[in-house]
Design a protein around this motif. Structure first.
Motif, PDB file in Angstrom:
ATOM      1  N   TYR A 128       0.843  -1.200   0.000  1.00 46.31           N
ATOM      2  CA  TYR A 128       0.000   0.000   0.000  1.00 46.31           C
ATOM      3  C   TYR A 128       0.883   1.257   0.000  1.00 46.31           C
ATOM      4  CZ  TYR A 128      -3.462   3.441   1.369  1.00 46.31           C
ATOM      5  OH  TYR A 128      -4.264   4.549   1.408  1.00 46.31           O
ATOM      6  N   ILE A 131       2.274   1.771  -3.453  1.00 47.46           N
ATOM      7  CA  ILE A 131       1.276   2.272  -4.406  1.00 47.46           C
ATOM      8  C   ILE A 131       1.000   3.756  -4.138  1.00 47.46           C
ATOM      9  CG2 ILE A 131      -1.152   2.119  -5.085  1.00 47.46           C
ATOM     10  CD1 ILE A 131      -0.911  -0.920  -4.651  1.00 47.46           C
ATOM     11  N   VAL A 132       0.863   4.135  -2.893  1.00 47.20           N
ATOM     12  CA  VAL A 132       0.628   5.540  -2.565  1.00 47.20           C
ATOM     13  C   VAL A 132       1.828   6.394  -2.979  1.00 47.20           C
ATOM     14  CG1 VAL A 132       0.362   7.166  -0.628  1.00 47.20           C
ATOM     15  CG2 VAL A 132      -1.019   5.102  -0.728  1.00 47.20           C
ATOM     16  N   ARG A 133       3.005   5.887  -2.775  1.00 44.65           N
ATOM     17  CA  ARG A 133       4.227   6.626  -3.125  1.00 44.65           C
ATOM     18  C   ARG A 133       4.342   6.831  -4.650  1.00 44.65           C
ATOM     19  NH1 ARG A 133       7.938  10.100  -1.606  1.00 44.65           N
ATOM     20  NH2 ARG A 133      10.041   9.493  -2.103  1.00 44.65           N
ATOM     21  N   LEU A 134       3.844   5.875  -5.445  1.00 44.63           N
ATOM     22  CA  LEU A 134       3.898   6.005  -6.893  1.00 44.63           C
ATOM     23  C   LEU A 134       3.002   7.111  -7.404  1.00 44.63           C
ATOM     24  CD1 LEU A 134       4.021   2.349  -8.242  1.00 44.63           C
ATOM     25  CD2 LEU A 134       5.834   4.065  -8.308  1.00 44.63           C
ATOM     26  N   ARG A 135       1.894   7.360  -6.743  1.00 43.26           N
ATOM     27  CA  ARG A 135       0.933   8.370  -7.220  1.00 43.26           C
ATOM     28  C   ARG A 135       1.286   9.736  -6.797  1.00 43.26           C
ATOM     29  NH1 ARG A 135      -4.911   5.627  -7.332  1.00 43.26           N
ATOM     30  NH2 ARG A 135      -4.292   3.940  -8.654  1.00 43.26           N
TER      31      ARG A 135
END
Length: 135
Positions: A128, A131-135
């Motif tokens: 998670y 994924i948050v870091r990618l956005r």
């Protein structure tokens, strides 16, 4: 995405699993084995399992002395042999005993499954965060 962030997430996940392993069985509610002597007993007054609160009377030998105990159980036959656990330092007279081969809950898989779930939650949290870091 920096590799340092992934390294920290991996380290924290491994640390959490290691701490859970170190805390041991108490973390997942697994009690240690009860203290007491395991002896062979003979059921002298069996009780049917139809009602609640069945307490059978058993006789056994402890420390070379014949003793009488109340077994919290039902469904045994008269003169049937059962293994019981007698608490250490049981007083004189009739004592309360338990079946030696019983345990509260299932001990076999609770710890490994609990540790697997902790590791899985660490992995899910790291995913998670990724994924948050990618956005």
């Amino acid at each position: 995405m920096h590799w340092n962030a992934l390294g920290v997430a991996a380290f924290v996940g491994i640390a959490i699993v290691a701490v859970a392993w170190w805390l041991g069985p108490s973390l997942f509610g697994i009690a240690n084995a009860e203290a007491g002597d395991v002896v062979e007993a003979k059921v002298t007054a069996p009780v049917e399992c139809a009602g609640q609160g069945g307490h059978e009377t058993v006789t056994f030998t402890l420390g070379g002395q014949p003793r009488t105990g109340t077994l919290d159980g039902c469904g045994h036959g008269k003169d049937e042999r059962v293994s019981i656990r007698v608490e250490s330092g049981a007083g004189s007279g009739t004592v309360n005993v338990t079946a030696a081969d019983t345990a509260e809950g299932a001990r076999d898989l609770r710890r490994p499954v609990g540790l697997f779930l902790v590791a899985l939650s660490c992995f899910a949290g790291a995913t998670y965060a990724f994924i948050v870091r990618l956005r």
